[in-house]
Design an enzyme around this catalytic site. Structure first.
Site, PDB file in Angstrom:
ATOM      1  N   GLY A   1     -73.740  43.400   4.732  1.00  0.00           N
ATOM      2  CA  GLY A   1     -74.710  42.370   4.370  1.00  0.00           C
ATOM      3  C   GLY A   1     -75.636  41.979   5.512  1.00  0.00           C
ATOM      4  O   GLY A   1     -75.256  41.994   6.678  1.00  0.00           O
TER       5      GLY A   1
ATOM      6  N   ASP B   1     -66.224  43.670  19.721  1.00  0.00           N
ATOM      7  CA  ASP B   1     -65.469  44.539  18.828  1.00  0.00           C
ATOM      8  C   ASP B   1     -66.359  45.168  17.763  1.00  0.00           C
ATOM      9  O   ASP B   1     -67.575  45.024  17.785  1.00  0.00           O
ATOM     10  CB  ASP B   1     -64.234  43.842  18.251  1.00  0.00           C
TER      11      ASP B   1
ATOM     12  N   LYS C   1     -60.670  46.854  17.041  1.00  0.00           N
ATOM     13  CA  LYS C   1     -60.377  46.045  15.854  1.00  0.00           C
ATOM     14  C   LYS C   1     -60.791  46.759  14.571  1.00  0.00           C
ATOM     15  O   LYS C   1     -61.100  46.123  13.603  1.00  0.00           O
ATOM     16  CB  LYS C   1     -61.063  44.669  15.905  1.00  0.00           C
TER      17      LYS C   1
ATOM     18  N   MET D   1     -62.380  41.045   3.920  1.00  0.00           N
ATOM     19  CA  MET D   1     -61.433  42.159   4.101  1.00  0.00           C
ATOM     20  C   MET D   1     -60.791  42.546   2.770  1.00  0.00           C
ATOM     21  O   MET D   1     -59.578  42.794   2.716  1.00  0.00           O
ATOM     22  CB  MET D   1     -60.335  41.754   5.113  1.00  0.00           C
TER      23      MET D   1
HETATM   24  C1  LIG Z   1     -61.993  40.127  10.471  1.00  0.00           C
HETATM   25  S1  LIG Z   1     -63.123  39.479   9.329  1.00  0.00           S
HETATM   26  C2  LIG Z   1     -64.251  38.675  10.414  1.00  0.00           C
HETATM   27  C3  LIG Z   1     -65.099  37.693   9.744  1.00  0.00           C
HETATM   28  C4  LIG Z   1     -66.104  37.053  10.649  1.00  0.00           C
HETATM   29  N1  LIG Z   1     -65.470  36.272  11.682  1.00  0.00           N
HETATM   30  C5  LIG Z   1     -67.095  36.188   9.886  1.00  0.00           C
HETATM   31  O1  LIG Z   1     -67.129  34.965  10.071  1.00  0.00           O
HETATM   32  O2  LIG Z   1     -67.882  36.752   9.119  1.00  0.00           O
HETATM   33  C6  LIG Z   1     -63.971  40.919   8.845  1.00  0.00           C
HETATM   34  C7  LIG Z   1     -64.475  40.859   7.413  1.00  0.00           C
HETATM   35  O3  LIG Z   1     -65.655  40.089   7.337  1.00  0.00           O
HETATM   36  C8  LIG Z   1     -66.477  40.581   6.319  1.00  0.00           C
HETATM   37  N2  LIG Z   1     -67.792  40.921   6.911  1.00  0.00           N
HETATM   38  C9  LIG Z   1     -68.190  40.701   8.165  1.00  0.00           C
HETATM   39  N3  LIG Z   1     -69.479  41.052   8.323  1.00  0.00           N
HETATM   40  C10 LIG Z   1     -69.902  41.516   7.143  1.00  0.00           C
HETATM   41  C11 LIG Z   1     -71.132  42.029   6.667  1.00  0.00           C
HETATM   42  N4  LIG Z   1     -72.214  42.135   7.448  1.00  0.00           N
HETATM   43  N5  LIG Z   1     -71.205  42.413   5.376  1.00  0.00           N
HETATM   44  C12 LIG Z   1     -70.139  42.306   4.562  1.00  0.00           C
HETATM   45  N6  LIG Z   1     -68.963  41.824   4.960  1.00  0.00           N
HETATM   46  C13 LIG Z   1     -68.834  41.423   6.227  1.00  0.00           C
HETATM   47  C14 LIG Z   1     -65.807  41.799   5.735  1.00  0.00           C
HETATM   48  O4  LIG Z   1     -65.082  41.375   4.605  1.00  0.00           O
HETATM   49  C15 LIG Z   1     -64.880  42.208   6.850  1.00  0.00           C
HETATM   50  O5  LIG Z   1     -63.774  42.928   6.363  1.00  0.00           O
END
Ligand SMILES: C[S@@+](CC[C@H](N)C(=O)[O-])C[C@H]1O[C@@H](n2cnc3c(N)ncnc32)[C@H](O)[C@@H]1O
Length: 466
Positions: A413, A249, A271, A384
């Site tokens: 990040g 995704d 997604k 999110m």
């Molecule tokens: C549906 S959640 C999935 C989280 C994922 N399973 C995890 O463990 O990081 C998606 C959210 O993760 C955060 N996120 C994921 N990767 C990121 C990144 N590289 N930098 C900043 N936020 C990130 C953001 O807040 C984004 O809206």
């Protein structure tokens, strides 16, 4: 080849080590692993060898070397700190036609001890000849990371089934097909995942008369981490290169996708916020159906599959329908972003706990336990949370957090596009409005954010001067 690699049976065979220091100890430890009966000659012993002698694993003569020590040994190691004595030992060993290894003197050696990757009964020996032991050790380290620790158990299992497989498949071609499947497929993966009973069950099924037609695939639910490909685990990478279908995704970074098998089929299931290429139930169904068709399916998810990743729902269907699966954790966004922003999530002086919470809006509100999040001495990480940022700020202040509380917003990040906005609950909205960040973004609220000023270390090339 300068040397012929061979594997010697040294079980209970007499071997001599002359010298009592750290190098002699390292050589002794290699020989001991192969079951050699070691005699050690040295007037003084270092700590490691003294412990071996005390444990009774080596026999020690506390004196200087005598020419009469040579006779009757299968191998000799000269490891004193006197090059002249070492050369004398080498000459005597040569005259008696006993292989000798002399430390730091490759020209005097008649055999070398390689760098070893031990997955007994599988053993891999690496040598650079006389050229560079350091290079051999570096190669060994690289190979170590590629060869799962479970290979030894896999080889032992194969050994136990060898005769039965021979009896079951009389044609060599069928035997080879069988072993290809076992050693690269579900059986191997069970062993690597520590599921030994299940591995035997699969191999038994594979041996059943109609097994060749009834092949079941498997799903690998893999956490791809927050973006930097270097943060993948060894297991994630191995499964990525093994799967024949990749279901991924939006959060999976392109460079990570590029590391999957080149000829694998890729299925994008979306997604994006309010724009899902496929509904969750459809994804669950797809994974189960593909595995039942016999495919090895990689379900690749950003971060960790069990943290706001709906990983639990995806494997729920698989578990109900008896489809084999395994879950490989990834570095979650909170850990990755915090590390790359120089913000420790906990710190003895500022935060004794950390909470991961979703800032996802539902019907225009965020339904979470605000009073708990407003407690002191903690860090709160919002996933999110970009769209709901005004509500998050408003609620935290309304529940008693001071408006001077530091907050960081981290965009993309760990990647080259990482940007970090830092401010306070009072200022962050203005900062974000003036220069809107790109998703995905993560929020970190707490005193620990102030440590970034001192601890920041990562300068992504595209924003090095931010
Ligand atoms: C549906 S959640 C999935 C989280 C994922 N399973 C995890 O463990 O990081 C998606 C959210 O993760 C955060 N996120 C994921 N990767 C990121 C990144 N590289 N930098 C900043 N936020 C990130 C953001 O807040 C984004 O809206």
């Amino acid at each position: 080849m300068e040397f012929l690699p061979i594997f010697l049976d040294l079980q209970d065979k007499p071997c001599l080590i002359v010298g009592g220091g750290a190098t002699a100890a390292r050589k002794a430890s290699s020989l001991l692993r192969s079951g050699a009966a070691i005699t050690l000659v040295a007037p003084v012993l270092g700590e490691a060898l003294a412990a071996q002698v005390a444990a009774g694993t080596v026999h020690h003569y506390p004196r200087h070397f005598l020419p009469s020590d040579i006779a009757g040994n299968r191998l000799i190691i000269a490891a004193t700190d006197d090059p002249t004595i070492n050369r004398q030992i080498a000459a005597l060993a040569g005259a008696a036609e006993i292989p000798v290894n002399v430390v730091d003197d490759p020209d005097a050696c008649t055999f070398l001890l390689p760098s070893i990757i031990d997955r007994s009964p599988v053993t891999i020996a690496v040598s650079s000849g006389r050229a560079s032991p350091v290079l051999a050790r570096m190669l060994r380290t690289r190979l170590e990371s590629l060869i799962p620790a479970g290979y030894g158990r896999l080889a032992a299992l194969a050994g136990r089934y060898r005769e039965r497989v021979k009896a079951r498949f009389t044609e060599q071609r069928d035997r080879r097909r069988f072993w290809d499947r076992v050693l690269q497929g579900a059986v191997a993966e069970r062993i690597f995942a520590g599921q030994f009973i299940e591995a035997e069950a699969v191999i038994e099924r594979e041996l059943a008369p109609d097994a060749l037609d009834a092949e079941m695939g498997e799903v690998y639910l893999v956490g791809a981490g927050p973006g930097d490909p270097d943060l993948l685990t060894f297991r994630a990478l191995r499964l990525m290169q093994q799967a024949d279908i990749v279901v991924y995704d939006r959060l999976v970074a392109e460079p990570i996708l590029q590391m999957t098998r080149r000829d694998a089929r890729r299925i994008y299931v979306g997604k994006e916020r309010n724009h899902h290429a496929m509904r969750q139930e459809e994804i669950n169904r797809l994974l189960a159906d593909l595995a039942k068709e016999g495919h090895r399916v990689l379900r690749l998810k950003g971060g960790d599959p069990f943290i706001f990743g709906r990983g639990g729902e995806e494997i729920d269907t698989l578990a109900e329908e008896g489809v084999p699966f395994q879950v490989i954790p990834g570095i979650t966004a909170a850990s990755g972003c915090a590390a790359y922003a120089g913000i420790p999530l906990t710190h003895r002086d500022y935060a004794q706990s950390v909470t991961f919470v979703t800032g996802h809006l539902k019907d225009g509100t965020i339904n979470i336990n605000w009073p708990a999040l407003a407690q002191p001495n903690q860090t709160v990480v919002f996933y999110m949370g970009l769209i709901g940022l005004p509500i998050i700020v408003e609620q935290l202040v309304a529940h008693g957090i001071v408006s001077t509380m530091p907050i960081a917003l981290i965009q993309q990040g760990t990647t080259h596009q990482q940007r970090v906005y830092t401010g306070t609950l009072a200022t962050i909205l203005e900062l974000v409005m003036a220069d809107p960040p790109q998703p995905p973004t993560l929020l970190i609220v707490g005193e620990v954010v102030s440590l970034r000023d001192k601890l920041n270390w990562f300068s992504p090339p595209e924003h090095a001067n931010d």
